[in-house]
Scaffold this motif. Structure first.
Motif, PDB file in Angstrom:
ATOM      1  N   LEU A 293       0.835  -1.193   0.000  1.00  0.00           N
ATOM      2  CA  LEU A 293       0.000   0.000   0.000  1.00  0.00           C
ATOM      3  C   LEU A 293       0.874   1.248   0.000  1.00  0.00           C
ATOM      4  O   LEU A 293       1.628   1.494   0.941  1.00  0.00           O
ATOM      5  CB  LEU A 293      -0.923   0.000   1.226  1.00  0.00           C
ATOM      6  N   LEU A 294       0.772   2.036  -1.061  1.00  0.00           N
ATOM      7  CA  LEU A 294       1.462   3.316  -1.150  1.00  0.00           C
ATOM      8  C   LEU A 294       0.524   4.393  -0.621  1.00  0.00           C
ATOM      9  O   LEU A 294      -0.586   4.556  -1.132  1.00  0.00           O
ATOM     10  CB  LEU A 294       1.825   3.620  -2.606  1.00  0.00           C
ATOM     11  N   HIS A 295       0.966   5.113   0.398  1.00  0.00           N
ATOM     12  CA  HIS A 295       0.082   6.136   0.981  1.00  0.00           C
ATOM     13  C   HIS A 295       0.889   7.388   1.309  1.00  0.00           C
ATOM     14  O   HIS A 295       2.106   7.325   1.531  1.00  0.00           O
ATOM     15  CB  HIS A 295      -0.595   5.608   2.246  1.00  0.00           C
ATOM     16  N   PRO A 296       0.244   8.557   1.352  1.00  0.00           N
ATOM     17  CA  PRO A 296       0.939   9.767   1.770  1.00  0.00           C
ATOM     18  C   PRO A 296       1.383   9.661   3.226  1.00  0.00           C
ATOM     19  O   PRO A 296       0.668   9.081   4.052  1.00  0.00           O
ATOM     20  CB  PRO A 296      -0.126  10.871   1.596  1.00  0.00           C
ATOM     21  N   VAL A 297       2.547  10.219   3.537  1.00  0.00           N
ATOM     22  CA  VAL A 297       2.982  10.207   4.935  1.00  0.00           C
ATOM     23  C   VAL A 297       2.176  11.203   5.763  1.00  0.00           C
ATOM     24  O   VAL A 297       2.103  11.077   6.991  1.00  0.00           O
ATOM     25  CB  VAL A 297       4.492  10.510   5.059  1.00  0.00           C
ATOM     26  N   ALA A 298       1.565  12.196   5.099  1.00  0.00           N
ATOM     27  CA  ALA A 298       0.654  13.100   5.796  1.00  0.00           C
ATOM     28  C   ALA A 298      -0.617  12.323   6.121  1.00  0.00           C
ATOM     29  O   ALA A 298      -1.392  11.967   5.226  1.00  0.00           O
ATOM     30  CB  ALA A 298       0.342  14.321   4.925  1.00  0.00           C
ATOM     31  N   LYS A 299      -0.833  12.030   7.414  1.00  0.00           N
ATOM     32  CA  LYS A 299      -1.893  11.103   7.796  1.00  0.00           C
ATOM     33  C   LYS A 299      -3.280  11.593   7.423  1.00  0.00           C
ATOM     34  O   LYS A 299      -4.156  10.794   7.058  1.00  0.00           O
ATOM     35  CB  LYS A 299      -1.808  10.825   9.306  1.00  0.00           C
ATOM     36  N   GLN A 300      -3.520  12.917   7.494  1.00  0.00           N
ATOM     37  CA  GLN A 300      -4.838  13.415   7.127  1.00  0.00           C
ATOM     38  C   GLN A 300      -5.121  13.178   5.647  1.00  0.00           C
ATOM     39  O   GLN A 300      -6.265  12.932   5.252  1.00  0.00           O
ATOM     40  CB  GLN A 300      -4.943  14.905   7.465  1.00  0.00           C
ATOM     41  N   ASP A 301      -4.076  13.246   4.825  1.00  0.00           N
ATOM     42  CA  ASP A 301      -4.266  12.958   3.403  1.00  0.00           C
ATOM     43  C   ASP A 301      -4.575  11.488   3.181  1.00  0.00           C
ATOM     44  O   ASP A 301      -5.455  11.137   2.388  1.00  0.00           O
ATOM     45  CB  ASP A 301      -3.010  13.349   2.624  1.00  0.00           C
ATOM     46  N   ALA A 302      -3.858  10.609   3.871  1.00  0.00           N
ATOM     47  CA  ALA A 302      -4.088   9.169   3.718  1.00  0.00           C
ATOM     48  C   ALA A 302      -5.487   8.776   4.199  1.00  0.00           C
ATOM     49  O   ALA A 302      -6.164   7.952   3.569  1.00  0.00           O
ATOM     50  CB  ALA A 302      -3.027   8.392   4.483  1.00  0.00           C
ATOM     51  N   LEU A 303      -5.930   9.360   5.309  1.00  0.00           N
ATOM     52  CA  LEU A 303      -7.268   9.054   5.821  1.00  0.00           C
ATOM     53  C   LEU A 303      -8.351   9.569   4.875  1.00  0.00           C
ATOM     54  O   LEU A 303      -9.388   8.939   4.697  1.00  0.00           O
ATOM     55  CB  LEU A 303      -7.442   9.657   7.216  1.00  0.00           C
ATOM     56  N   PHE A 304      -8.097  10.722   4.255  1.00  0.00           N
ATOM     57  CA  PHE A 304      -9.049  11.240   3.275  1.00  0.00           C
ATOM     58  C   PHE A 304      -9.146  10.295   2.086  1.00  0.00           C
ATOM     59  O   PHE A 304     -10.242  10.007   1.592  1.00  0.00           O
ATOM     60  CB  PHE A 304      -8.624  12.632   2.814  1.00  0.00           C
ATOM     61  N   ASN A 305      -7.995   9.822   1.596  1.00  0.00           N
ATOM     62  CA  ASN A 305      -8.003   8.835   0.510  1.00  0.00           C
ATOM     63  C   ASN A 305      -8.880   7.652   0.872  1.00  0.00           C
ATOM     64  O   ASN A 305      -9.685   7.184   0.049  1.00  0.00           O
ATOM     65  CB  ASN A 305      -6.589   8.315   0.240  1.00  0.00           C
ATOM     66  N   LEU A 306      -8.733   7.170   2.074  1.00  0.00           N
ATOM     67  CA  LEU A 306      -9.436   5.968   2.521  1.00  0.00           C
ATOM     68  C   LEU A 306     -10.938   6.187   2.600  1.00  0.00           C
ATOM     69  O   LEU A 306     -11.728   5.345   2.159  1.00  0.00           O
ATOM     70  CB  LEU A 306      -8.890   5.548   3.888  1.00  0.00           C
ATOM     71  N   VAL A 307     -11.354   7.325   3.174  1.00  0.00           N
ATOM     72  CA  VAL A 307     -12.783   7.569   3.407  1.00  0.00           C
ATOM     73  C   VAL A 307     -13.502   7.971   2.120  1.00  0.00           C
ATOM     74  O   VAL A 307     -14.606   7.490   1.831  1.00  0.00           O
ATOM     75  CB  VAL A 307     -12.964   8.648   4.493  1.00  0.00           C
ATOM     76  N   TYR A 308     -12.893   8.828   1.317  1.00  0.00           N
ATOM     77  CA  TYR A 308     -13.579   9.386   0.151  1.00  0.00           C
ATOM     78  C   TYR A 308     -13.280   8.656  -1.151  1.00  0.00           C
ATOM     79  O   TYR A 308     -13.995   8.833  -2.134  1.00  0.00           O
ATOM     80  CB  TYR A 308     -13.222  10.868   0.005  1.00  0.00           C
ATOM     81  N   GLY A 309     -12.187   7.886  -1.180  1.00  0.00           N
ATOM     82  CA  GLY A 309     -11.830   7.240  -2.428  1.00  0.00           C
ATOM     83  C   GLY A 309     -11.329   8.206  -3.474  1.00  0.00           C
ATOM     84  O   GLY A 309     -11.443   7.950  -4.678  1.00  0.00           O
ATOM     85  N   LEU A 310     -10.778   9.336  -3.023  1.00  0.00           N
ATOM     86  CA  LEU A 310     -10.307  10.385  -3.920  1.00  0.00           C
ATOM     87  C   LEU A 310      -8.899  10.812  -3.536  1.00  0.00           C
ATOM     88  O   LEU A 310      -8.497  10.659  -2.374  1.00  0.00           O
ATOM     89  CB  LEU A 310     -11.227  11.616  -3.845  1.00  0.00           C
TER      90      LEU A 310
END
Length: 496
Positions: A293-310
């Protein structure tokens, strides 16, 4: 006798060259009409000098490549083989092929944002295939009519120019047109040199608009998509953590999605540390390694990806206005304990639940995904984590996914809501990761991934490639068609 033959040869060659100039001038006019498609493919310049540059470049560059084609084809043929009837026929066929190629390139650029090239051959062929299969009879008719019209035009101007050559030689407007085009050519290059030095991106973002023009750079590509931070570019290339101003536009309609009675429910567990994840996995042996899983290290960005799919490009716009995820449509129910998304109303008996640092035992009847967010680091934009799942189809996968791909998998693979996933998300299913460009956005950096290579394109125009699995730098040129495709996908919901 020999002298007479030489004079006759020279006379024919001279006449053909004179005819060739008028033939080329008529083709410049046709090329200008076809190349109008390039001007309408992108957003119009916002400054007066940008508009002037666009017009003079369109005139001069189109004339230049048309004249160059004449010099490389018809001109040498006229000298080597000065037989008027044959030359005129060959010239008409060559010009028809050239204008058809220009029309094809303009069509590709208008739809995809880049010119004909080998590296994007798959996307280009896919574009033509979609148009042909949607309306095969109409597409065949239009293409055939276009080619026949171009050929008829070539034969008409070829014969007219030859039979009226003496009259055309007495006209003076040809000289004025030629002089004007040369002036436009010099002016366009002078303006571009100034714009490149003065950081006038309303001009340089037009690089590569026309075929065989200036090559696209990272800065011009970002400027064209309104992602270049000029202040940042001028001030030692500092990262813009706030990102651009994005006006999120809700789709006019979203497809409905009917769930079967046995459609699985889904738990998504995200942990703040790898230690918590390790303990959770140890307590739940049904979980097995799935994709990386490639994710942003900025946690708020990663959580947004997860919740919104964007991608996180839309985070500020959506969270500021407390907008629910687009994919949350009846009968899809949802709940989360993530503090930043408490504004999303919790549904009873949620079909999808996203929990942060929840170590409660798993329900064996639910599909489960679990991963940890790597610690934030000031010098890093992305990190690679291990995604765990109890879905046997996903276990031991060699794919590299992103957080937004999880909800795409749920919609497409578990619930059969493919249309909703395509309309509401910018993500790929974990089983179909090549469906669209694998992109994200975090801390002012555009992120694009293809196979093992991650491209990080900063908002100051700098960029780097890194290996997704190994983390080392990769020395390669920018894949411009791929990045254009990704940037267009990124701005899917943007009003700009």
């Amino acid at each position: 006798m020999n002298l007479s033959a030489q004079n006759q040869f020279a006379s024919k060659a001279s006449q053909l060259l004179a005819w060739g100039h008028w033939f080329t001038l008529a083709n410049i006019g046709l090329a200008l009409v076809i190349s109008l498609a390039y001007l309408f493919a992108d957003a119009a310049p916002t400054t007066a000098i940008g508009s002037v540059y666009m017009v003079v470049t369109w005139l001069s560059h189109t004339a230049f490549i048309t004249f160059l084609a004449f010099v490389l084809t018809i001109f040498p043929l006229s000298l080597i083989f000065p037989y008027p009837r044959h030359i005129r026929g060959m010239a008409s066929v060559l010009a028809t092929a050239g204008m058809t190629l220009l029309a094809v390139d303009a069509f590709v650029y208008y739809n995809l944002g880049y010119h004909l090239n080998y590296s994007a051959l798959g996307e280009i062929l896919s574009l033509f295939w979609r148009n042909v299969t949607n309306t095969p009879a109409l597409s065949t008719l239009l293409v055939s009519a276009l080619i026949l019209m171009i050929l008829a035009y070539q034969l008409l101007i070829s014969n007219y120019a030859w039979h009226h050559l003496a009259q055309l030689k007495r006209l003076r407007f040809g000289r004025y047109i030629s002089a004007s085009l040369v002036l436009c050519f010099a002016l366009s290059h002078s303006i571009h040199i100034w714009a490149d030095a003065a950081l006038e991106f309303d001009i340089t973002k037009q690089d590569n608009m026309l075929p065989l023009s200036y090559p696209t750079t990272a800065k011009s590509l970002l400027a064209k998509n309104d992602l270049l931070d000029l202040e940042q570019y001028e001030q030692a290339r500092q990262v813009n953590v706030n990102g651009p101003t994005v006006s999120f536009v809700m789709p006019a309609t979203l497809p409905s999605c009917e769930l079967d009675a046995d459609a699985p429910q889904v738990d998504i567990r995200v942990f703040s540390s790898t230690q918590q994840l390790a303990e959770f996995v140890a307590a739940n042996p049904a979980l097995q390694p799935a994709a990386k899983l490639l994710h942003p290290v900025a946690k708020q960005d990663a959580l947004f990806n997860l919740v919104y799919g964007l991608p996180s490009y839309y985070r500020q716009s959506l969270t500021k206005d407390s907008i629910d995820p687009l994919w949350r449509r009846t009968p899809i129910t949802f709940d989360t304990n993530i503090d930043a998304y408490r504004f999303i109303h919790s549904d009873p008996s949620p079909r999808v639940r996203i929990d942060q640092d929840n170590t409660a035992p798993l329900d064996g009847q639910r599909k489960v995904f679990a991963f940890a967010l790597e610690a934030e680091h000031p010098s890093r934009i992305t990190a690679i984590s291990q995604l765990w799942s109890n879905d046997p189809q996903l276990q031991q996968s060699t794919l590299i996914a992103q957080p937004q791909d999880i909800i795409a998998t749920v919609l497409s693979e578990y619930w059969g809501c493919d249309e909703l996933a395509r309309a509401a998300l910018i993500a790929n299913s974990l089983t179909h990761t090549d469906a669209m460009a694998n992109i994200n956005y975090s801390q002012g950096v555009f992120i694009a991934m293809r196979k093992d290579r991650i491209t990080l394109l900063n908002s100051d125009g700098s960029y780097k490639h890194i290996s997704a699995t190994e983390g080392f730098g990769v020395d390669q040129q920018l894949d411009i068609p791929f990045l254009i495709q990704g940037l267009k996908q990124l701005k899917k919901f943007n009003a700009q």
